[in-house]
Scaffold this active site. Sequence first.
Site, PDB file in Angstrom:
ATOM      1  N   ASN A   1      93.581 -20.804 -11.333  1.00  0.00           N
ATOM      2  CA  ASN A   1      94.868 -20.431 -11.932  1.00  0.00           C
ATOM      3  C   ASN A   1      95.539 -21.539 -12.744  1.00  0.00           C
ATOM      4  OD1 ASN A   1      94.570 -17.881 -10.796  1.00  0.00           O
ATOM      5  ND2 ASN A   1      95.654 -18.452  -8.918  1.00  0.00           N
TER       6      ASN A   1
ATOM      7  N   ASN B   1      94.982 -24.796  -4.479  1.00  0.00           N
ATOM      8  CA  ASN B   1      96.183 -25.471  -4.973  1.00  0.00           C
ATOM      9  C   ASN B   1      97.181 -25.788  -3.868  1.00  0.00           C
ATOM     10  OD1 ASN B   1      95.201 -25.308  -7.618  1.00  0.00           O
ATOM     11  ND2 ASN B   1      96.084 -23.273  -7.920  1.00  0.00           N
TER      12      ASN B   1
ATOM     13  N   TRP C   1      94.937 -24.424   2.758  1.00  0.00           N
ATOM     14  CA  TRP C   1      95.747 -24.604   3.971  1.00  0.00           C
ATOM     15  C   TRP C   1      97.046 -23.830   3.757  1.00  0.00           C
ATOM     16  CZ3 TRP C   1      95.127 -26.217   8.817  1.00  0.00           C
ATOM     17  CH2 TRP C   1      96.243 -26.570   9.579  1.00  0.00           C
TER      18      TRP C   1
ATOM     19  N   SER D   1      92.590 -13.506  -2.304  1.00  0.00           N
ATOM     20  CA  SER D   1      93.101 -14.561  -3.170  1.00  0.00           C
ATOM     21  C   SER D   1      92.010 -15.003  -4.135  1.00  0.00           C
ATOM     22  CB  SER D   1      93.565 -15.754  -2.333  1.00  0.00           C
ATOM     23  OG  SER D   1      92.446 -16.403  -1.750  1.00  0.00           O
ATOM     24  N   THR D   2      92.427 -15.573  -5.254  1.00  0.00           N
ATOM     25  CA  THR D   2      91.464 -16.122  -6.207  1.00  0.00           C
ATOM     26  C   THR D   2      90.585 -17.164  -5.537  1.00  0.00           C
ATOM     27  OG1 THR D   2      92.988 -15.753  -8.052  1.00  0.00           O
ATOM     28  CG2 THR D   2      91.230 -17.355  -8.396  1.00  0.00           C
ATOM     29  N   GLY D   3      91.185 -17.959  -4.656  1.00  0.00           N
ATOM     30  CA  GLY D   3      90.425 -19.000  -3.975  1.00  0.00           C
ATOM     31  C   GLY D   3      89.263 -18.456  -3.175  1.00  0.00           C
TER      32      GLY D   3
ATOM     33  N   HIS E   1      98.264 -10.863  -0.515  1.00  0.00           N
ATOM     34  CA  HIS E   1      97.141 -11.578   0.084  1.00  0.00           C
ATOM     35  C   HIS E   1      97.343 -11.724   1.590  1.00  0.00           C
ATOM     36  CE1 HIS E   1      95.980 -12.319  -3.957  1.00  0.00           C
ATOM     37  NE2 HIS E   1      96.930 -13.210  -4.207  1.00  0.00           N
TER      38      HIS E   1
ATOM     39  N   HIS F   1     102.343 -25.294  -3.034  1.00  0.00           N
ATOM     40  CA  HIS F   1     101.328 -25.839  -3.935  1.00  0.00           C
ATOM     41  C   HIS F   1     101.492 -27.352  -4.011  1.00  0.00           C
ATOM     42  CE1 HIS F   1     101.748 -21.678  -5.907  1.00  0.00           C
ATOM     43  NE2 HIS F   1     100.584 -21.684  -5.298  1.00  0.00           N
TER      44      HIS F   1
END
Length: 359
Positions: free
Chosen positions: A168, A145, A298, A276-278, A324, A312
């Site tokens: 998310n 995001n 990024w 992180s979720t990513g 994180h 975001h």
Amino acid sequence: MWGRWRGAGGRRGVAQPVIPQMKLLGGRVPLGASALGLLIVCWFYIFPGGERLPGHKEMIRQVLQFGPRWGRNRSSGDSFRKLLQDCCDPPRLFSMTKANTALGENLWYDGEFFQSLTIDNTTRSLFPQDTPIKLPLKRCSVVGNGGILKNSRCGEQIDEADFVMRCNLPPLSREYTDDVGTKTQLVTVNPSIIDKRFQNLLWSRKSFVESVSVYKQSYVYMPAFSTKRGTDPSLRVYYTLEDFGTNQTVLFANPNFLRNVGKFWKSKGVHSKRLSTGLFMVSAALSLCEEVTIYGFWPFQMDLGGRHISHHYYDNMLPLSGVHAMPEEFLQLWHLHKSGVLQMQLDQCKKDVSSKKPH
């Protein structure tokens, strides 16, 4: 499985050792404390903290120096996939299933110590027999995001993938579709989002259903068994979508998978309270997909042109500090990009032909 800390105090009647003292700046400091200080210095030298990581200017320089050249290295990709398979077995453990979870099993939460849940018939009935995701997947897009997606015009390229993962509950309204696309096969939902945005579904079930309708026929992936406080909201999501007869299917993240992925990246140098979720999604994609391209990863405040960007693509809300390790995660992903394991999209996918974006 879980160790317990023991108190450091001595027993009554047992002589305690005398700690040698050393003089320092006119005072007296325990020798043990000085040794501890040296250990801490050595630790930060070997495992440097965020202040020793490259800043955004250095990373921009590295990215621009590497240039747009990129080629997929199938040998490197296969080797990395094997590492993930050996440590984490994503095809089998990515989500909770009846096949990987026995009735009566004591399931340990991955985000809390000493907390577990005994799997009963009611809970197990919510799991599919096996993973419903048809493997292997060919081309996957993992969409973070990050603000770097704004004005990227990557929507069409993202949607060309066979399987698109999003994180998310991101907005996909018309103002963003040129940049992030609309296609979704899997979207993650943190229980905290259910709490903050939808009052734990105690009063806002319809608004939640309307919010997820944009993801159409997709999997809603939730870490229901990471913390105890996240279990009930996750189960409410399952029952809400079932009650409303929506097109979404809820999958619960397997805490054993999340725990093992965390250990894997820690061994690679990512030191954080939680990934992180990513990065969890990229890890899954690298095992489940033959080709992976990632977008919106990024963690810096400037883009490649030196322009300030929001955190975001849809807002500038900063994450909680100390949870994180985004720069460390980025460096790992950048290394995988340079190695040809995955492709990281950091520039515009289509160049703007005017200063104003068409809609």
